[in-house]
Design a protein around this motif. Structure first.
Motif, PDB file in Angstrom:
ATOM      1  N   SER A 154       0.682  -1.166  -0.004  1.00 52.45           N
ATOM      2  CA  SER A 154       0.098  -0.148  -0.035  1.00 52.45           C
ATOM      3  C   SER A 154       0.989   1.213  -0.079  1.00 52.45           C
ATOM      4  O   SER A 154       0.718   2.046  -0.735  1.00 52.45           O
ATOM      5  N   LYS A 205       1.164   3.940  -2.979  1.00 59.13           N
ATOM      6  CA  LYS A 205       1.057   5.456  -2.649  1.00 59.13           C
ATOM      7  C   LYS A 205       1.884   6.474  -3.205  1.00 59.13           C
ATOM      8  O   LYS A 205       1.850   7.360  -3.407  1.00 59.13           O
ATOM      9  N   GLN A 230     -13.622   6.561   0.299  1.00 60.41           N
ATOM     10  CA  GLN A 230     -12.351   6.499   0.973  1.00 60.41           C
ATOM     11  C   GLN A 230     -11.153   5.997   0.393  1.00 60.41           C
ATOM     12  O   GLN A 230     -10.205   6.866   0.191  1.00 60.41           O
ATOM     13  N   MET A 231     -11.406   5.300  -0.838  1.00 59.18           N
ATOM     14  CA  MET A 231     -10.442   4.633  -1.376  1.00 59.18           C
ATOM     15  C   MET A 231      -9.985   5.533  -2.487  1.00 59.18           C
ATOM     16  O   MET A 231      -8.691   5.869  -2.971  1.00 59.18           O
ATOM     17  N   PRO A 233      -8.481   9.254  -0.430  1.00 64.70           N
ATOM     18  CA  PRO A 233      -7.766   8.724   0.946  1.00 64.70           C
ATOM     19  C   PRO A 233      -7.406  10.032   1.503  1.00 64.70           C
ATOM     20  O   PRO A 233      -6.873  10.948   1.054  1.00 64.70           O
ATOM     21  N   GLU A 234      -7.297   9.713   3.225  1.00 62.80           N
ATOM     22  CA  GLU A 234      -6.747  10.954   3.870  1.00 62.80           C
ATOM     23  C   GLU A 234      -5.166  10.780   3.668  1.00 62.80           C
ATOM     24  O   GLU A 234      -4.609   9.735   3.972  1.00 62.80           O
ATOM     25  N   HIS A 235      -4.787  12.202   3.412  1.00 59.61           N
ATOM     26  CA  HIS A 235      -3.028  12.015   3.111  1.00 59.61           C
ATOM     27  C   HIS A 235      -2.443  12.466   4.409  1.00 59.61           C
ATOM     28  O   HIS A 235      -2.797  13.445   5.079  1.00 59.61           O
ATOM     29  N   ARG A 260      -6.205   2.832   8.529  1.00 61.80           N
ATOM     30  CA  ARG A 260      -5.717   4.058   8.984  1.00 61.80           C
ATOM     31  C   ARG A 260      -4.375   4.436   7.922  1.00 61.80           C
ATOM     32  O   ARG A 260      -4.408   5.703   7.579  1.00 61.80           O
ATOM     33  N   ASP A 316      -3.753   3.182   5.483  1.00 63.35           N
ATOM     34  CA  ASP A 316      -4.147   3.211   4.049  1.00 63.35           C
ATOM     35  C   ASP A 316      -5.076   4.636   3.743  1.00 63.35           C
ATOM     36  O   ASP A 316      -5.626   4.702   2.802  1.00 63.35           O
ATOM     37  N   GLY A 317      -5.403   5.299   4.807  1.00 63.72           N
ATOM     38  CA  GLY A 317      -6.004   6.568   4.703  1.00 63.72           C
ATOM     39  C   GLY A 317      -7.557   6.320   4.717  1.00 63.72           C
ATOM     40  O   GLY A 317      -8.103   7.351   4.179  1.00 63.72           O
ATOM     41  N   LEU A 318      -7.986   5.019   5.200  1.00 65.93           N
ATOM     42  CA  LEU A 318      -9.406   4.867   5.261  1.00 65.93           C
ATOM     43  C   LEU A 318      -9.780   5.128   6.871  1.00 65.93           C
ATOM     44  O   LEU A 318      -9.045   4.940   7.757  1.00 65.93           O
ATOM     45  N   LYS A 319     -10.979   5.241   7.045  1.00 63.28           N
ATOM     46  CA  LYS A 319     -11.481   5.541   8.445  1.00 63.28           C
ATOM     47  C   LYS A 319     -12.283   4.093   8.843  1.00 63.28           C
ATOM     48  O   LYS A 319     -13.461   4.050   8.221  1.00 63.28           O
TER      49      LYS A 319
END
Length: 538
Positions: free
Chosen positions: A82, A86, A228-229, A232-234, A312, A314-317
């Motif tokens: 992952s 990214k 979210q995918m 994603p949260e950076h 988290r 991976d930037g997912l909640k």
């Protein structure tokens, strides 16, 4: 809020009840260590100074064994894949993770396992193209029912050399069922072509084969996953390392606590011996109940905490982790805050589509019953699961009925006239203590089976001064396919002997033990209500 001194008394009393009852369980475990070791083969290790470990919780032993063998390394591989995706190919990251998930599935389940998951996914996707909620549900339930067909089970067992490999496939297919149900129903609800763009077969594969949640959850709905995918949260490398370090620290603490409980209190082995459970003191009986449900809570902090940490990164909640069961004082709260992902799934895909609360009292009762019927069938559909579901349905129904009654203007005005706010708070805790007693009983049925539930019911609410000395000692070993998902109720008698004479409990059930338990739970309820108020304010 109540006065701080009063809340402090309730908190100290609750902690005292916990620790003293755990001490009683510890004493029973030490006194009967030899007998339990002979029957259940307690494990010896050097982790806690040579203390023996109770290995009879199938779910914990199963996942710890798989974790040491392969799963930890495959999850670490997911993190590497992952993070590399990214950095080097952000646009293609979903498909890189899909490929990795299929490869990881092949590593632990082999080609037959990948084929089964892929086949279920294809069938579900094809049926969803008809855009019929009824057909999609029938298809999903049919696929779920094939997991319990004896002929199919025998074929799948022949694919593997060990039972653990077969069970891992069963657990994986069971959890995947919720994922392709989510995709299918969401697809059926999309009517505009622009809305259907993410609802493609590649995205379904990315959703189903997302590896952190592949074998055991938690449950994340398809719309949340895709959104979210795609966005994603950076976070910086430094922030990711901080999240990783804190997450691993918490996981190690939770794992250590679960292992400590298994070494100090042989609660699962004692539950497998019904006469021994019937003979222990009332304090030990209460401690066993608290220890059992708290172990289940800590266990899922680990089992859900690992995939949540990876999500988290991976930037997912991920869904929130379970809330401590010692702060639960209602059936509704238990379902809402323990497994949040499963609760959201049941509300969105079962309760609301069936009718929810929009069709009056009978419609609400029916929708709630169908929700619990589905969750019972999904867990395995055994007799004790139907009892567990019925108790939860009854508990939720009574709680909602009382809440609506109290919220009616007439009753609300009467209560406000004759009771102060603090008195109403104490009345709430008194009612919650009764609800909590039934909540614990239902959880014990889920975790230990009908016999454990009957034992607690008789010991606390029925029994009247019956001595347990000299009763036949028949130990039952429970063969469970999974403690939380897919448990099976198969007991086999292992030994017949006499209960050791030093175990004797002449305490009464009704009314003294009953009133004592409700008094203890009254203190717990006050702590739980205060915790819930603080949680709501935050």
């Amino acid at each position: 809020m109540l006065p701080r001194w009063e809340l402090s008394i309730y908190l100290l009393a609750s902690l005292g009840f916990h620790f003293y009852s755990f001490y009683e369980v510890y004493k029973v475990s030490r006194e009967h260590e030899e007998e339990l070791d002979e029957e259940f083969e307690l494990e010896t290790d050097t982790l806690f100074g040579g203390l023996k470990k109770d290995p009879t919780d199938f779910e914990w032993s199963f996942w710890m064994e798989w974790g040491k063998q392969r799963l930890v390394w495959l999850l670490l591989g997911h993190v590497v894949a992952s993070q590399m995706a990214k950095l080097l190919a952000m646009r293609h990251r979903p498909w890189i993770l899909t490929t990795y998930g299929m490869w990881a599935c092949w590593c632990v389940l082999g080609a037959p396992g990948v084929a089964m998951v892929f086949l279920h996914t294809v069938i579900s996707f094809c049926v969803a193209q008809f855009r019929s909620l009824l057909l999609s549900w029938l298809c999903s339930l049919l696929l779920l029912s094939t997991l319990r067909l004896q002929g199919v089970e025998e074929v799948k067992r022949r694919w593997y050399q060990t039972e653990n490999e077969y069970y891992l496939l069963q657990f994986t297919l069971t959890v995947r069922c919720l994922y392709y149900i989510s995709f299918s129903l969401e697809f059926c609800w999309q009517r505009l072509p622009a809305e259907c763009a993410p609802y493609s077969f590649p995205w379904m594969l990315a959703y189903v084969f997302y590896y952190p949640v592949f074998h055991n959850g938690p449950i994340l709905g398809f719309p949340e996953f895709v959104k979210q995918m795609q966005q994603p949260e950076h976070c910086s490398l430094k922030a990711s390392l901080r999240v990783l370090a804190l997450g691993l620290g918490r996981l190690l603490c939770w794992w250590w606590l679960a292992e400590l409980m298994a070494h100090l209190m042989y609660m699962h082995a004692i539950y497998s011996s019904t006469p021994l459970l019937e003979a222990v003191s009332s304090w030990a009986l209460g401690g066993l109940a608290l220890a059992q449900v708290l172990f289940f809570y800590v266990k899922y902090l680990v089992l859900f905490g690992i995939p949540a940490l990876l999500m988290r990164l991976d930037g997912l909640k991920p869904p929130p982790l379970p809330r401590c069961v010692s702060t639960m004082f209602s059936f509704t709260g238990m379902w809402r805050y323990f497994d949040v992902g499963l609760h959201n799934f049941l509300i969105r895909y079962v309760y609301i589509p069936v009718g929810g609360s929009q069709h009056g009292l009978l419609g609400t009762l029916f929708s709630t019953a169908m929700t619990f019927a589905f969750v019972s069938y999904w867990h395995g559909g055994h007799n004790y699961l139907w009892c567990w579901a019925a108790l939860n349905w009854l508990g939720v129904t009574v709680e909602n009925g009382v809440r609506k009654l109290v919220e009616t203007p007439c009753v609300r005005d009467i209560l406000a006239q004759f009771l102060s706010p603090r008195a109403r708070r104490r009345f709430h805790a008194a009612f919650a203590s009764c609800s909590t007693s039934m909540l614990i009983l239902s959880n014990l049925v889920f975790l230990g089976g009908n016999q454990v539930g009957k034992t607690y019911w008789n010991r606390i609410f029925i029994q009247d001064g019956v001595s347990q000395v000299g009763r036949p000692w028949i130990t039952f070993v429970e063969s469970r396919t999974k403690g939380g998902y897919l448990p099976s109720e198969r007991y086999q008698p292992q030994k017949i002997g006499k209960m050791p004479g030093k175990i004797q409990d002449t305490s009464h059930g009704w009314p003294w033990v009953t009133l004592s338990v409700l008094g203890f739970l009254y203190c717990y309820s006050h702590v739980g209500i205060a915790w819930a108020q603080t949680y709501a304010m935050d």
